[in-house]
Write a protein that holds these residues in place. Structure first.
Motif, PDB file in Angstrom:
ATOM      1  N   UNK A 194       0.771  -1.426  -0.225  1.00 28.31           N
ATOM      2  CA  UNK A 194       0.213   0.039   0.342  1.00 28.31           C
ATOM      3  C   UNK A 194       0.449   1.317   0.085  1.00 28.31           C
ATOM      4  N   UNK A 195       2.040   1.007   0.725  1.00 28.41           N
ATOM      5  CA  UNK A 195       2.717   2.139   0.685  1.00 28.41           C
ATOM      6  C   UNK A 195       3.970   2.710   0.086  1.00 28.41           C
ATOM      7  N   UNK A 196       4.000   1.569  -1.190  1.00 25.11           N
ATOM      8  CA  UNK A 196       4.647   1.258  -2.732  1.00 25.11           C
ATOM      9  C   UNK A 196       3.472   2.437  -3.671  1.00 25.11           C
ATOM     10  N   UNK A 197       2.186   1.476  -3.580  1.00 23.12           N
ATOM     11  CA  UNK A 197       1.359   1.877  -4.572  1.00 23.12           C
ATOM     12  C   UNK A 197       1.116   3.920  -4.182  1.00 23.12           C
ATOM     13  N   UNK A 198       1.029   4.388  -2.881  1.00 21.68           N
ATOM     14  CA  UNK A 198       0.788   6.056  -2.914  1.00 21.68           C
ATOM     15  C   UNK A 198       1.348   6.380  -3.174  1.00 21.68           C
ATOM     16  N   UNK A 238      -7.073  -3.952   0.099  1.00 27.30           N
ATOM     17  CA  UNK A 238      -6.736  -4.189  -1.299  1.00 27.30           C
ATOM     18  C   UNK A 238      -8.036  -4.110  -2.635  1.00 27.30           C
ATOM     19  N   UNK A 255      -7.006   0.145  -1.970  1.00 25.51           N
ATOM     20  CA  UNK A 255      -5.988   0.777  -3.250  1.00 25.51           C
ATOM     21  C   UNK A 255      -6.849   0.569  -4.160  1.00 25.51           C
ATOM     22  N   UNK A 283      -7.857   4.157  -5.318  1.00 23.18           N
ATOM     23  CA  UNK A 283      -6.700   4.593  -5.192  1.00 23.18           C
ATOM     24  C   UNK A 283      -6.139   5.289  -6.991  1.00 23.18           C
ATOM     25  N   UNK A 284      -5.989   3.875  -7.848  1.00 23.08           N
ATOM     26  CA  UNK A 284      -5.750   3.566  -8.774  1.00 23.08           C
ATOM     27  C   UNK A 284      -6.776   4.348  -9.730  1.00 23.08           C
ATOM     28  N   UNK A 322       5.639   3.568   8.650  1.00 17.94           N
ATOM     29  CA  UNK A 322       5.622   3.520   7.725  1.00 17.94           C
ATOM     30  C   UNK A 322       4.658   3.968   6.530  1.00 17.94           C
ATOM     31  N   UNK A 323       3.233   3.666   6.808  1.00 20.34           N
ATOM     32  CA  UNK A 323       2.548   3.651   6.233  1.00 20.34           C
ATOM     33  C   UNK A 323       1.731   5.359   6.063  1.00 20.34           C
ATOM     34  N   UNK A 329       4.363   7.144   4.415  1.00 21.12           N
ATOM     35  CA  UNK A 329       4.053   7.115   3.025  1.00 21.12           C
ATOM     36  C   UNK A 329       2.776   8.107   2.613  1.00 21.12           C
ATOM     37  N   UNK A 378       3.774  11.011  -0.343  1.00 19.88           N
ATOM     38  CA  UNK A 378       2.632  11.243  -1.823  1.00 19.88           C
ATOM     39  C   UNK A 378       2.254  13.187  -1.438  1.00 19.88           C
TER      40      UNK A 378
END
Lengths: 99, 181
Positions: free
Chosen positions: A69-73, B60, B64, B67-68, B151-152, B155, B159
């Motif tokens: 998820x971090x990589x996607x963001x 997922x 996620x 978001x895509x 980490x989240x 990120x 972003x």
């Protein structure tokens, strides 16, 4: 079903993701193929966790999901930044760092 | 019965993965990836890991992928060249992938792990349900859990910084008078 079926399926999915990364040029599709490879790794982790009979591998799979998820963001942030600078969204054109 | 479900889900996963790679439009790639993720969730359920399957679908395939879809809608269809810039790139990619598949499969299947050719040991009824995973996450793996939350956070901040920075020197026409570089 034997665990080896799951492992071979995971190898096949990983390979398909690797083909996508090698062949496609749009950075967005490359990120999607990276997701494929990470999910193949997740499938292998969960299958091995079932093989050992220990749920710790599933915790590992959850951490892999967080990292994905971090990589996607960050990746999508980069793509949006590239798009806003009106640079081409093509990994063959974005070659300034190649030296 | 389990074999039937496995093969249906496996075929769904492989078809979804091929769809991701082969679709010309990135939007269809995202949709194929969602189908792939649902098939993988079924496989996780077959491996008696209910919590990972639920997280796969909710986090997922839900969050996620939304978001895509937003980014695909914002950026639009990238026009990829139909030809290979490197001659024979697809042929070599296919060859390399074939050998990679053979190598991974041979390495794992010849590794001598005896439990690979079994169904796995019998597990207690609560194996892989949210209670078991929650106990593991908050007791034994508390430090990795907190590290992944950190980490989240990093990120998310990264972003925002990446996507929100004003582009500079991209419009050569009519720069604002007195704009600081």
């Amino acid at each position: 079903m034997n665990i080896s079926w799951y492992i071979v399926l995971s190898a096949l999915l990983f390979t398909i993701g690797a083909i996508g990364i090698l062949v496609r040029r749009s950075p967005m599709v490359i990120l999607l193929c990276l997701e494929l490879m990470l999910n193949a790794g997740n499938l292998a982790l969960v299958a091995f966790s079932r093989e050992v009979g220990n749920a710790q591998g599933q915790v590992f799979a959850l951490v892999v999901m967080v990292v994905a998820a971090c990589e996607v963001v960050v990746g999508l942030g980069l793509i949006v930044a590239i798009f806003r600078r009106k640079l081409p969204l093509d990994v063959d054109e974005l070659r300034e760092l190649r030296g | 019965m389990e074999g039937v479900v496995f093969f249906i889900a496996a075929i769904g996963a492989v078809v979804g993965a091929i769809g991701v790679v082969a679709a010309r439009n990135p939007f269809y790639s995202v949709l194929a990836l969602i189908a792939h993720l649902f098939s993988l969730a079924v496989l996780f359920l077959l491996l008696t890991s209910a919590f990972v399957a639920a997280a796969q679908v909710v986090v997922y395939a839900g969050a996620v992928m939304v978001l895509y879809v937003f980014v695909v809608a914002y950026v639009g269809d990238a026009h990829e060249a139909k030809w290979d810039p490197v001659p024979g790139q697809r042929l070599f990619a296919g060859l390399l992938a074939f050998f990679l598949f053979v190598e991974i499969s041979a390495a794992i299947l010849s590794s001598g792990l005896k439990a690979l050719s079994t169904h796995g040991p019998d597990v207690p009824a609560g194996f892989g349900d949210p209670a078991a995973i929650g106990n593991l996450l908050l007791e034994r793996f508390l430090v990795p859990f907190e590290a992944s939350s950190l980490l989240l956070l990093i990120a998310a901040v990264g972003a925002i910084v990446l996507a929100n920075r004003k582009p500079r020197e991209t419009q050569p026409t009519t720069p604002p008078v007195g704009a600081a570089k």
